[in-house]
Design a protein around this motif. Structure first.
Motif, mmCIF file in Angstrom:
data_model
loop_
_atom_site.group_PDB
_atom_site.id
_atom_site.type_symbol
_atom_site.label_atom_id
_atom_site.label_comp_id
_atom_site.label_asym_id
_atom_site.label_seq_id
_atom_site.Cartn_x
_atom_site.Cartn_y
_atom_site.Cartn_z
ATOM 1 N N GLY A 81 0.838 -1.182 0.019
ATOM 2 C CA GLY A 81 0.246 0.067 0.055
ATOM 3 C C GLY A 81 1.019 1.370 0.123
ATOM 4 O O GLY A 81 0.344 2.418 -0.480
ATOM 5 N N LEU A 82 2.092 1.012 0.466
ATOM 6 C CA LEU A 82 3.041 2.383 0.581
ATOM 7 C C LEU A 82 3.320 2.735 -1.133
ATOM 8 O O LEU A 82 3.464 4.049 -1.205
ATOM 9 N N MET A 83 3.054 1.926 -1.896
ATOM 10 C CA MET A 83 3.310 2.333 -3.312
ATOM 11 C C MET A 83 2.196 3.129 -4.037
ATOM 12 O O MET A 83 2.411 4.063 -4.687
ATOM 13 N N TYR A 116 2.640 -1.487 8.149
ATOM 14 C CA TYR A 116 1.275 -1.952 8.264
ATOM 15 C C TYR A 116 0.559 -1.062 9.159
ATOM 16 O O TYR A 116 -0.723 -1.280 9.348
ATOM 17 N N LEU A 117 1.081 -0.358 9.760
ATOM 18 C CA LEU A 117 0.328 0.698 10.674
ATOM 19 C C LEU A 117 0.067 2.165 9.832
ATOM 20 O O LEU A 117 -0.937 2.667 10.170
ATOM 21 N N LEU A 118 0.676 2.189 8.777
ATOM 22 C CA LEU A 118 0.439 3.351 7.856
ATOM 23 C C LEU A 118 -0.818 3.102 7.029
ATOM 24 O O LEU A 118 -1.386 4.172 6.436
ATOM 25 N N HIS A 119 -0.751 1.938 6.217
ATOM 26 C CA HIS A 119 -1.696 1.601 5.263
ATOM 27 C C HIS A 119 -2.771 0.494 5.651
ATOM 28 O O HIS A 119 -2.213 -0.520 6.018
ATOM 29 N N ARG A 120 -4.041 0.685 5.403
ATOM 30 C CA ARG A 120 -4.929 -0.598 5.672
ATOM 31 C C ARG A 120 -5.009 -1.412 4.859
ATOM 32 O O ARG A 120 -5.535 -2.591 4.970
ATOM 33 N N HIS A 121 -4.123 -1.517 3.673
ATOM 34 C CA HIS A 121 -4.394 -2.753 2.651
ATOM 35 C C HIS A 121 -3.608 -3.683 3.416
ATOM 36 O O HIS A 121 -2.770 -3.659 3.729
ATOM 37 N N PRO A 160 2.485 10.215 5.391
ATOM 38 C CA PRO A 160 2.753 9.096 6.114
ATOM 39 C C PRO A 160 4.323 8.280 6.146
ATOM 40 O O PRO A 160 4.829 8.001 7.091
ATOM 41 N N LEU A 161 4.713 8.347 4.784
ATOM 42 C CA LEU A 161 6.188 7.827 4.738
ATOM 43 C C LEU A 161 7.096 8.646 5.260
ATOM 44 O O LEU A 161 8.135 7.910 5.828
ATOM 45 N N PHE A 162 6.959 10.011 5.541
ATOM 46 C CA PHE A 162 7.897 10.725 6.370
ATOM 47 C C PHE A 162 7.993 10.173 7.701
ATOM 48 O O PHE A 162 8.932 10.146 8.381
ATOM 49 N N ARG A 163 6.891 10.008 8.508
ATOM 50 C CA ARG A 163 6.837 9.436 9.522
ATOM 51 C C ARG A 163 7.651 8.118 9.816
ATOM 52 O O ARG A 163 8.295 7.941 10.839
ATOM 53 N N LEU A 164 7.297 7.413 9.061
ATOM 54 C CA LEU A 164 7.794 5.922 9.109
ATOM 55 C C LEU A 164 9.307 5.827 8.783
ATOM 56 O O LEU A 164 10.120 5.349 9.522
ATOM 57 N N THR A 165 9.882 6.552 7.876
ATOM 58 C CA THR A 165 11.190 6.700 7.602
ATOM 59 C C THR A 165 12.197 7.512 8.648
ATOM 60 O O THR A 165 13.272 6.875 8.750
ATOM 61 N N VAL A 166 11.580 8.314 9.171
ATOM 62 C CA VAL A 166 12.086 8.932 10.333
ATOM 63 C C VAL A 166 12.385 8.086 11.408
ATOM 64 O O VAL A 166 13.488 7.756 12.228
#
Length: 493
Positions: free
Chosen positions: A131-133, A188-193, A143-149
């Motif tokens: 789902g990140l794609m 999996y916390l960022l996207h519900r797919h 959302p990707l910003f938070r994860l990569t940090v």
């Protein structure tokens, strides 16, 4: 919201992400540079080369495929996820089996266990939510910003903690595993797919991905050919110094410039069938990239010893002169990445692969013939060969898009004049009384300030009547909330 504004906002989010990521990476590199010897960094360089090779061997280009596809559904995402797991798990097993051969080839027995453990990051990273794609396709990078940090922060803590406990290359291996685990779990916390294993779209995706996979292998060979030759002709210690200075030169590219250009892939793909808009977007993006590249390149080439001494420490001063040719390499490395994204967005992956094959063969041949006498000889040859190959790719894109080379040169003129003026004034400043760190801060601040002023003045005088100037002015005003954007030129939206 216009596409231009979405691209700029996405680029700024990616910039913020990379500033944090690479900021921590720079700190860890500087700490390790003071803890380890050139021999240690030679071993780290070999591990890094192998890790990059593993990544490229399994780079299926699924995100590029999803981004450039006209319509995407769950089957596309799940097929990409399933392909990733199958390929990366298979390669991890192969790497473990071949690790003794790697160690024997590089004459480093400790490499066998290190690369085996490092290979575990491949299947772990493959588990990340596809789902990140979709987020990247929609230019939704928040959302990707938070994860990569979080990913970089936790891996940084692991690397530094282990390095302080035991200064060895195992800190890099451990950090890579932590980074892969955080990415997979956090996605999996960022996207519900929720993906399901399927190969329903395998043939369609593989038809696109096989060319990117082959291109990745060729690109790896081209990017690392000088490191491989240095390791064979000059030894592990020379490789340690050569590769570390090379990494320092590429820090701005990997930290800021290349990630900022990532949204261009989606933006260009949206207008690839509209010639006027495509030419406009390629021209504007290239001019902006050159504007960012010029000051960094000039500063690296003017003050190599000062930069190396401050960033790495005086023990690396013997390798400082390599930073001048690596300034050329930095410029072309960044610009080449932007141009490659343009070609991929146009769907001309086969042509890009053919170009990479030919250019890699030429680079390897010329380096073997002309550049095995000394490290500076190798670095200068690599830098000028990078300039030549980037120019050829630019000419290919001009033919496909008609962006206008003379127009691009004119748009880049304020940056060229600003870099020359700021460099001349900063170089003429005498600071015999200042210690290296203070001198670096003074010269760096003065250079940046002068470049910014000269750039703005030059752009105002030379570009005020150009549509690109009004496009940028409009987007800046809109992003700052100073009213609606003015009418955009043909390539803007």
């Amino acid at each position: 919201m216009s596409v231009s504004l979405k691209v700029i906002k996405s680029a700024l989010l990616l910039l913020s992400t990379q500033l944090i990521q690479r900021g921590l990476g720079i700190v860890s590199t500087l700490i390790l540079a003071r803890l380890l010897t050139p021999d240690d960094f030679g071993v780290i360089a070999l591990i890094t080369i192998l890790l990059q090779l593993f990544e490229l061997l399994v780079e299926t280009g699924n995100q590029q495929y999803i981004v450039q596809k006209d319509a995407v559904d769950d089957l596309d995402l799940n097929t990409a996820w399933s392909m990733d797991i199958l390929i990366k798990t298979s390669l991890a097993v192969i790497v473990v089996l071949l690790s003794p051969a790697f160690a024997a080839f590089f004459e480093e027995p400790d490499l066998a266990l290190a690369v085996s453990v490092a290979a575990l990051a491949l299947p772990i990273r493959a588990l990340r939510n596809p789902g990140l794609m979709r987020l990247a396709r929609d230019l939704n990078y928040r959302p990707l910003f938070r994860l990569t940090v979080w990913q970089k922060l936790l891996s940084f803590c692991a690397v530094i903690g282990f390095a302080l406990f035991q200064a060895s290359y195992w800190a890099i291996v451990l950090g890579n595993l932590v980074s892969a685990t955080v990415l997979a779990a956090g996605s999996y916390l960022l996207h519900r797919h929720r993906p399901a294993f399927t190969l329903a779209r395998l043939r369609e995706q593989w038809g696109f991905s096989q060319w990117l996979l082959l291109r990745g292998l060729v690109g790896f060979t081209r990017s690392q050919v000088d490191n491989l030759l240095v390791s064979r002709f000059f030894g592990t210690q020379a490789l340690g110094g050569y590769n570390l200075v090379r990494e320092v030169s590429l820090l701005p590219a990997l930290s800021i410039l290349i990630p900022m250009s990532e949204p261009l892939l989606a933006a260009t793909a949206q207008v690839k069938h509209r010639q006027a808009q495509l030419a406009y977007r390629v021209r504007l993006s290239s001019a902006l990239m050159i504007t960012l590249l010029v000051p960094i390149t000039v500063f690296l080439m003017l003050f190599p010893t000062l930069t190396v001494e401050v960033l790495l420490g005086p023990q690396w001063r013997d390798y400082a002169d390599l930073l001048r040719p690596f300034g050329l390499f930095f410029f072309t490395f960044s610009f080449f990445a932007l141009l490659s994204d343009v070609v991929i967005a146009l769907g001309k992956v086969r042509a890009l692969l053919l170009f990479d094959l030919v250019s890699t063969a030429v680079i390897l041949s010329l380096l073997l013939v002309l550049a095995t006498g000394s490290l500076p000889q190798m670095a200068w040859a690599r830098g000028w060969l990078a300039v030549a190959t980037t120019w050829v790719l630019l000419m290919m894109i001009r033919r496909w898009t008609g962006f206008g080379l003379a127009r691009l040169a004119y748009l880049s003129l304020p940056a060229m004049l600003g870099g020359a003026g700021a460099g001349t004034l900063t170089w003429s400043l005498a600071l015999p009384w200042a210690p290296p760190l203070l001198e670096f801060l003074i010269r760096g601040s003065l250079f940046v300030g002068l470049y910014a002023v000269l750039l703005l003045v030059g752009a105002r005088l030379l570009l005020a009547g150009q549509e690109e100037w009004w496009q940028l002015r409009s987007v800046v005003r809109q992003s700052l909330g100073r009213g609606p954007a003015s009418r955009e030129p043909p390539g803007a939206s």
